[in-house]
Write a protein that holds these residues in place. Structure first.
Motif, mmCIF file in Angstrom:
data_model
loop_
_atom_site.group_PDB
_atom_site.id
_atom_site.type_symbol
_atom_site.label_atom_id
_atom_site.label_comp_id
_atom_site.label_asym_id
_atom_site.label_seq_id
_atom_site.Cartn_x
_atom_site.Cartn_y
_atom_site.Cartn_z
ATOM 1 N N TYR A 243 0.843 -1.190 0.000
ATOM 2 C CA TYR A 243 0.000 0.000 0.000
ATOM 3 C C TYR A 243 0.883 1.245 0.000
ATOM 4 O O TYR A 243 1.959 1.281 0.605
ATOM 5 N N SER A 244 0.404 2.256 -0.708
ATOM 6 C CA SER A 244 1.171 3.493 -0.845
ATOM 7 C C SER A 244 1.466 4.083 0.524
ATOM 8 O O SER A 244 0.603 4.101 1.409
ATOM 9 N N LYS A 245 2.673 4.585 0.690
ATOM 10 C CA LYS A 245 3.031 5.250 1.938
ATOM 11 C C LYS A 245 2.134 6.474 2.123
ATOM 12 O O LYS A 245 1.898 7.231 1.185
ATOM 13 N N GLY A 246 1.625 6.608 3.328
ATOM 14 C CA GLY A 246 0.645 7.654 3.586
ATOM 15 C C GLY A 246 -0.767 7.134 3.631
ATOM 16 O O GLY A 246 -1.703 7.865 3.964
ATOM 17 N N THR A 247 -0.933 5.822 3.294
ATOM 18 C CA THR A 247 -2.260 5.213 3.352
ATOM 19 C C THR A 247 -2.540 4.743 4.775
ATOM 20 O O THR A 247 -1.700 4.110 5.407
ATOM 21 N N ASN A 248 -3.712 5.051 5.273
ATOM 22 C CA ASN A 248 -4.103 4.661 6.618
ATOM 23 C C ASN A 248 -5.179 3.585 6.573
ATOM 24 O O ASN A 248 -6.035 3.593 5.692
ATOM 25 N N ALA A 249 -5.139 2.677 7.561
ATOM 26 C CA ALA A 249 -6.166 1.671 7.827
ATOM 27 C C ALA A 249 -6.165 0.490 6.859
ATOM 28 O O ALA A 249 -7.091 -0.310 6.888
ATOM 29 N N VAL A 250 -5.144 0.342 6.020
ATOM 30 C CA VAL A 250 -5.046 -0.881 5.227
ATOM 31 C C VAL A 250 -4.508 -1.979 6.139
ATOM 32 O O VAL A 250 -3.402 -1.879 6.663
ATOM 33 N N VAL A 251 -5.314 -3.024 6.350
ATOM 34 C CA VAL A 251 -4.930 -4.135 7.214
ATOM 35 C C VAL A 251 -4.914 -5.403 6.378
ATOM 36 O O VAL A 251 -5.963 -5.840 5.900
ATOM 37 N N PRO A 252 -3.757 -6.008 6.142
ATOM 38 C CA PRO A 252 -3.708 -7.236 5.341
ATOM 39 C C PRO A 252 -4.646 -8.295 5.900
ATOM 40 O O PRO A 252 -4.767 -8.475 7.117
ATOM 41 N N ASN A 253 -5.333 -8.980 5.002
ATOM 42 C CA ASN A 253 -6.272 -10.024 5.402
ATOM 43 C C ASN A 253 -6.034 -11.235 4.511
ATOM 44 O O ASN A 253 -6.594 -11.339 3.419
ATOM 45 N N PRO A 254 -5.174 -12.169 4.969
ATOM 46 C CA PRO A 254 -4.808 -13.319 4.121
ATOM 47 C C PRO A 254 -5.861 -14.416 4.126
ATOM 48 O O PRO A 254 -5.585 -15.587 4.416
ATOM 49 N N THR A 255 -7.104 -14.040 3.785
ATOM 50 C CA THR A 255 -8.220 -14.966 3.678
ATOM 51 C C THR A 255 -8.957 -14.645 2.381
ATOM 52 O O THR A 255 -8.511 -13.806 1.597
ATOM 53 N N ARG A 256 -10.130 -15.248 2.177
ATOM 54 C CA ARG A 256 -10.883 -14.983 0.970
ATOM 55 C C ARG A 256 -11.395 -13.543 0.900
ATOM 56 O O ARG A 256 -11.739 -13.055 -0.172
ATOM 57 N N SER A 257 -11.441 -12.845 2.047
ATOM 58 C CA SER A 257 -11.888 -11.451 2.049
ATOM 59 C C SER A 257 -10.872 -10.525 1.398
ATOM 60 O O SER A 257 -11.244 -9.493 0.832
ATOM 61 N N GLY A 258 -9.590 -10.862 1.509
ATOM 62 C CA GLY A 258 -8.553 -10.014 0.945
ATOM 63 C C GLY A 258 -8.417 -8.696 1.682
ATOM 64 O O GLY A 258 -9.154 -8.400 2.630
ATOM 65 N N ALA A 259 -7.477 -7.882 1.238
ATOM 66 C CA ALA A 259 -7.214 -6.604 1.895
ATOM 67 C C ALA A 259 -8.405 -5.664 1.832
ATOM 68 O O ALA A 259 -8.541 -4.756 2.652
ATOM 69 N N GLY A 260 -9.304 -5.882 0.866
ATOM 70 C CA GLY A 260 -10.458 -5.006 0.706
ATOM 71 C C GLY A 260 -11.547 -5.200 1.731
ATOM 72 O O GLY A 260 -12.589 -4.542 1.655
ATOM 73 N N TRP A 261 -11.324 -6.049 2.732
ATOM 74 C CA TRP A 261 -12.348 -6.330 3.744
ATOM 75 C C TRP A 261 -12.794 -5.066 4.469
ATOM 76 O O TRP A 261 -13.934 -4.961 4.924
ATOM 77 N N ASN A 262 -11.912 -4.052 4.566
ATOM 78 C CA ASN A 262 -12.277 -2.807 5.244
ATOM 79 C C ASN A 262 -11.962 -1.591 4.370
ATOM 80 O O ASN A 262 -11.567 -0.536 4.863
ATOM 81 N N MET A 263 -12.152 -1.742 3.058
ATOM 82 C CA MET A 263 -11.775 -0.665 2.134
ATOM 83 C C MET A 263 -12.505 0.646 2.419
ATOM 84 O O MET A 263 -12.015 1.721 2.048
ATOM 85 N N ASP A 264 -13.648 0.576 3.072
ATOM 86 C CA ASP A 264 -14.372 1.815 3.379
ATOM 87 C C ASP A 264 -13.682 2.634 4.459
ATOM 88 O O ASP A 264 -14.085 3.777 4.722
ATOM 89 N N LYS A 265 -12.623 2.091 5.077
ATOM 90 C CA LYS A 265 -11.849 2.837 6.072
ATOM 91 C C LYS A 265 -10.562 3.416 5.496
ATOM 92 O O LYS A 265 -9.866 4.184 6.169
ATOM 93 N N TRP A 266 -10.209 3.052 4.269
ATOM 94 C CA TRP A 266 -8.932 3.487 3.708
ATOM 95 C C TRP A 266 -8.894 5.002 3.466
ATOM 96 O O TRP A 266 -9.880 5.594 3.005
ATOM 97 N N ILE A 267 -7.737 5.575 3.743
ATOM 98 C CA ILE A 267 -7.493 6.995 3.450
ATOM 99 C C ILE A 267 -6.041 7.125 2.994
ATOM 100 O O ILE A 267 -5.134 6.561 3.611
ATOM 101 N N LEU A 268 -5.811 7.865 1.937
ATOM 102 C CA LEU A 268 -4.464 8.180 1.477
ATOM 103 C C LEU A 268 -4.289 9.692 1.495
ATOM 104 O O LEU A 268 -5.056 10.426 0.869
ATOM 105 N N LEU A 269 -3.281 10.135 2.249
ATOM 106 C CA LEU A 269 -2.971 11.555 2.334
ATOM 107 C C LEU A 269 -1.662 11.837 1.618
ATOM 108 O O LEU A 269 -0.691 11.102 1.770
ATOM 109 N N ARG A 270 -1.679 12.906 0.840
ATOM 110 C CA ARG A 270 -0.444 13.312 0.148
ATOM 111 C C ARG A 270 -0.240 14.815 0.292
ATOM 112 O O ARG A 270 -1.188 15.569 0.411
#
Length: 579
Positions: free
Chosen positions: A552-579
């Motif tokens: 995930y791009s540096k500066g991205t918040n709340a990306v939590v790896p999920n090594p299951t069928r849900s994948g990293a997108g399990w909480n995509m509604d929490k993702w934020i990238l600040l630049r």
């Protein structure tokens, strides 16, 4: 990839805190720096997205669950540890005392699809009908299921779903003696499809009446739509069939523009932190998109993209997953005889494959990712693993070329050719097949790579391949969970995702008992017996816990790896990238 990496061990320790803090932290960051927030994030996955319905045999093998976990929500979702977690935004579930397992479901009174139609118990009835296996068509070869469901796990144990059409509550009653242990995993994210869309397509006022009354003609029309009506073709979407019950909804899907998810204005929970997510499925030029700045989160099989260079813009996590990399064998044709399957297993360099491809970027001393996996249905980090794998006995860890040759000759196949297929391109799997081919050649077994971008595990039944190289239940990309029924039912007779067609009466009995028997002594005995059957019959050959790369791009918040069928997108509604 010339990027700083964090091991799976270090990430695992942080996941709990990150998960709890994700919602609060993301909101705080948004308020503090919204002026610098990136309005749209790109998310690359390593599977195709060909249907909105992740529950069909086609959909379950694709990336639908990884793409739509926050589009089609449910009573639960698979968290980073692999266990189902209750989604309180969607509803609640409670067990009602009684002789038979009975669960009361209450949907959020505010829940509504993006097209304005309420989320109701009809959706639960449709999910149960599709997964139950009770609705069939008669054929010359016996009854066949109307619904092309990937699995019957749990749903086949439900006796009935009491639901007043259009109501916000339902009572699910299980069959006597069939108290499904993993009932909390049912009716989860991507399991519940919009029943009102299926009813409209079938020309019915609702699906409940036809299903409860057993009207085969009407249920058949529902099933026809459920099976194929939600297929997705880039550039040809009918958005009226694709209402959302989550924080995102589909906006568009094109080859050049990806699968675009935008904020669902009718979502009743917290607004998504980033209003637009673009999912880039397998087949996209990930490297070019990264170079152009179009991709901010990557969740792929480690080493699957040849030459992938993330530069210094990404933080990278490599870790083992709950998805077992394995070879799923056809139980007919080339592999119709068990001796042929054993011959192939004996020539495999399983230890070498783990050493070269099973733990890139991390070293684990125990549990997931720590070595060759010797069980199809018991995870290495469980108390039952050692007893379950005793049947393998080290026989298939390293190649036994004389043994493989003798097994092949016993069935008088002088030129045994094995076609291995997988969803391509995939560099790690291509190298895996090359190593297998080099090893098995000495035993007179010719291995051919038949991968393609159009490859599907259904090629086994169609006679187009002899083996599928994939994860649990033949899933190409993100897969697996800590719920043991997923892997065991993938080898049960009649289950949709049993692509190899394996059938064994005693194994079926064990799977059915494991689904309802929580006794530790019984489980230890049954798991050992099940694995002995599987090593003897060889319907699949496990290799290692599939390694995953999350970047995930540096500066991205709340990306939590999920090594299951849900994948990293399990909480995509929490993702934020600040630049």
């Amino acid at each position: 990839m010339n990027t700083p990496r964090r091991s799976g061990r270090r990430v695992a320790k942080a996941i709990g805190a990150m998960t709890v803090a994700a919602a609060v932290g993301a909101g705080a960051v948004a308020c503090a720096g919204s002026a610098n927030q990136v309005p749209s994030l790109g998310y690359a996955i390593d599977n195709v997205v060909t249907t909105y319905n992740a529950n069909t045999t086609e959909g379950a093998a694709t990336g639908a669950a990884a793409a739509f976990g926050r589009v089609l929500t449910g009573m639960n979702y698979i968290g980073p540890s692999g266990t189902p977690l209750t989604d309180t935004d969607f509803g609640s579930a409670s067990v009602v005392p009684g002789d038979a397992l009975t669960v009361e479901y209450r949907l959020n009174p505010a829940s509504v699809y993006s097209d304005g139609v309420p989320v109701v118990c009809d959706d639960l009835v449709l999910a149960w009908a599709a997964g139950s296996g009770r609705f069939t068509w008669p054929t010359e070869n016996g009854p066949v299921p109307m619904f092309d469901a990937a699995t019957r796990a749990g749903y086949a144990d439900i006796d009935r779903v009491d639901c007043e059409p259009g109501a916000k509550d339902a009572t699910v009653v299980f069959k006597p003696g069939r108290s499904f242990l993993d009932w909390r995993s049912l009716f989860g994210a991507t399991d519940l499809m919009p029943a009102h869309v299926a009813a409209q397509a079938a020309g019915l006022p609702n699906v409940v009446g036809a299903i409860v009354s057993g009207d085969n003609d009407a249920v058949g029309r529902i099933a026809d739509f459920w099976n194929t009506g939600w297929r997705l073709v880039p550039g040809e979407l009918d958005l009226t069939k694709l209402p959302s019950s989550g924080p995102y909804r589909i906006d568009s899907y094109t080859e050049d523009g990806g699968l675009v998810l935008v904020e669902n204005e009718r979502w009743w929970g917290n607004k998504p932190s980033t209003s637009r997510i673009v999912v880039w499925p397998k087949g996209s030029d990930v490297q070019a998109r990264i170079d152009d700045g179009d991709i901010d989160v990557v969740d792929v099989g480690a080493g699957s993209i040849a030459g992938l260079d993330l530069g210094d813009r990404f933080d990278v996590v490599d870790e083992p997953s709950r998805n077992v990399e394995q070879l799923v064998l056809a139980n007919h044709g080339t592999f119709g005889a068990v001796e042929a399957r054993r011959a192939f297993a004996l020539c495999l360099p399983r230890q070498q494959l783990y050493d070269e491809f099973g733990h890139p970027g991390f070293e684990v001393t125990g549990g997931l990712g720590s070595g060759v996996v010797d069980s199809r249905i018991t995870a290495p980090d469980t108390m039952f693993y050692q007893s379950a794998v005793a049947a393998e006995g080290g026989i298939y860890t390293d190649p036994d070329i004389p043994g493989a040759e003798a097994a092949r000759e016993s069935i008088e196949q002088p030129n045994l050719t094995v076609r291995i297929g997988y969803l391509g391109p995939d560099e790690r799997r291509a190298q895996t097949v090359r190593e297998i081919a080099a090893s098995c050649a000495g035993a007179g077994i010719n291995v051919v790579d038949v991968a393609s971008p159009e490859f599907r595990p259904s090629a086994l039944g169609a006679g187009q391949a002899d083996a599928v190289l994939a994860g649990t239940a033949s899933v190409s990309g993100a897969g697996g969970s800590s719920v043991p029924t997923d892997a065991s039912f993938a080898l049960r007779s009649g289950n949709g995702d049993n692509f190899g067609g394996f059938s064994h009466q005693r194994f079926d009995q064990i799977v059915d008992q494991l689904a309802v028997d929580g006794s530790l002594a019984a489980r230890m005995s049954l798991l050992g017996e099940a694995e002995a059957i599987l090593w003897n019959e060889m319907p699949t050959i496990p290799l290692f816990d599939q390694p995953r790369t999350t970047a995930y791009s540096k500066g991205t918040n709340a990306v939590v790896p999920n090594p299951t069928r849900s994948g990293a997108g399990w909480n995509m509604d929490k993702w934020i990238l600040l630049r």
